[in-house]
Design an enzyme around this catalytic site. Structure first.
Site, PDB file in Angstrom:
ATOM      1  N   CYS A  21     -10.246   5.482   6.414  1.00 35.19           N
ATOM      2  CA  CYS A  21      -9.926   4.642   5.263  1.00 35.19           C
ATOM      3  C   CYS A  21     -10.800   4.976   4.058  1.00 35.19           C
ATOM      4  O   CYS A  21     -10.298   5.221   2.960  1.00 35.19           O
ATOM      5  CB  CYS A  21     -10.087   3.179   5.653  1.00 35.19           C
ATOM      6  SG  CYS A  21     -10.074   2.033   4.273  1.00 35.19           S
ATOM      7  N   CYS A 347     -19.841  -5.200 -12.924  1.00 32.79           N
ATOM      8  CA  CYS A 347     -19.507  -4.723 -11.576  1.00 32.79           C
ATOM      9  C   CYS A 347     -19.815  -3.236 -11.423  1.00 32.79           C
ATOM     10  O   CYS A 347     -19.420  -2.625 -10.431  1.00 32.79           O
ATOM     11  CB  CYS A 347     -18.041  -4.998 -11.261  1.00 32.79           C
ATOM     12  SG  CYS A 347     -16.873  -4.222 -12.401  1.00 32.79           S
TER      13      CYS A 347
END
Length: 390
Positions: A21, A347
């Protein structure tokens, strides 16, 4: 460092799909080691501005994502699969449960995958334009318990959708709304422009602190509700509000930070370029009786520049830009407006460091830096920074 529960042995990732992933880059580390890694990165990038406080981690850093999206397709053997795109590719990695995703959302997606076979609905093929279901998006309010399911198809036709919805609700009565969205473009975006509500109100609500927020399919909302309260509380602490201030909430999204600030400020002005988000922000302000908050659809830099040129003043500016950070025009407008305090919620520590260089070169000094672990098991770091005018 504060004590945190270890995830596992350093060389033993919890998730068997970790390498395929690529979404959780730090699974080879225990959670305590992850926090050390992020703290060191924050100090390396931001430590030249001022002391970096100890990162605020989670007591239970699992299943924290309240928003889950799955792509649908077929395996090489022809089986219907759903999951995530492998990092830096368009190949679907089949996923049935994920250690960072909401478990209810994962179960709903697995059910939908099974219903496709029962209803003989084909996954959408981007190359041929054939098939129906392209993505499923699930949003869940952790405190409200409300669940939204968005069925994204590659074309407007969705044969048997009413019976499909009925079957889904029979298996998952916890679902409170279902929306059909159409996205036929060659794009990496999950949602298209057109939506139809198939069940429920078309949105969910969630509680954050003492406030209730409306979440629509396209609206941005922080994906980790536990750490969002930590993040926003720290931002308000850094804002130092006394009830007399005019506050600008730049890049305000659906108005969460601005509404949080409204109880402690004289007035709050939210600015956001996304019309859908502003529409939700206005509803959120009404829902929470935040009568001292106004929202505007505008480019944040242009809006601040207009305020400065008209002689308007702001005491505090809170900004929460996207990962790319702020642009030169916004930073220039911010310095021209010259608020006493700036609270920067970021972020991305790399673009944050770049923007802090600009602000400290034009009349501001950094006084506090607080990292927050919003995304355990990934490399991402959220940071709240307090700046004061020199």
């Amino acid at each position: 460092m504060s004590k945190q529960p270890n995830q596992t042995a350093a060389d033993q990732p919890v998730c068997p799909l970790a390498k395929k992933c690529g979404g959780c880059q730090l699974q080879n580390l225990s959670y305590a080691e992850q926090l050390h890694f992020k703290q060191a990165k924050a100090i390396r990038l931001l430590g030249r501005f001022c002391h970096v406080e100890e990162i605020l981690g989670m007591a239970h850093p699992y299943h924290y994502r309240n928003k889950v999206q799955a792509a649908f397709g077929r395996s090489r053997q022809g089986q219907i699969i759903s999951g995530v795109y492998q990092s830096a590719s368009h190949r679907i990695v089949p996923v049935s449960d994920c250690m960072i995703e909401d478990e209810t959302a994962d179960r709903i997606i697995v059910t939908i995958r099974g219903l496709l076979r029962s209803f003989k609905i084909q996954p959408y093929d981007e190359d041929t334009g054939r098939g129906t279901l392209r993505h499923v998006l699930v949003k869940r309010g952790f405190r409200s318990g409300q669940v939204m399911v968005v069925l994204v198809t590659g074309r407007s036709m969705f044969p048997g959708k009413r019976n499909f919805v009925k079957a889904l609700l029979e298996r998952h009565p916890e679902i409170t709304t279902i929306v059909h969205n159409v996205n036929g473009g060659q794009t990496s975006l999950v949602l298209g422009a057109h939506s139809e509500v198939l069940y429920g109100p078309g949105h969910i609500e969630e509680q954050l602190g003492e406030f209730t927020f409306r979440i629509s399919p396209r609206a941005f909302y922080q994906i980790n509700p536990v750490q969002t309260e930590v993040l926003y509380s720290k931002a308000l602490e850094f804002a130092g509000l006394t009830g007399t201030e005019t506050v600008i909430d730049a890049y305000c999204g659906t108005g969460t930070i601005g509404i949080f600030a409204s109880r402690s400020a004289k007035e709050v002005i939210g600015v956001e370029s996304n019309r859908d988000a502003v529409r939700d922000a206005i509803q959120n302000a009404k829902r929470n009786a935040a009568d001292n908050v106004r929202f505007y659809t505008a480019d944040a830099g242009e809006f601040l520049q207009g305020m400065a040129q008209s002689g308007a003043r702001a005491d505090v500016v809170i900004l929460d830009p996207p990962r790319a950070g702020s642009d030169k025009r916004f930073l220039s407008s911010l310095c021209q407006l010259s608020p006493q305090r700036v609270v920067y919620v970021s972020c991305n520590p790399e673009t944050l460091a770049r923007d802090l260089d600009d602000l400290t070169a034009h009349g501001y000094r950094v006084t506090k830096i607080q990292p927050v672990d919003m995304f355990p098991h990934t490399e991402h770091i959220e940071t709240v920074v307090q700046l004061s005018r020199i």
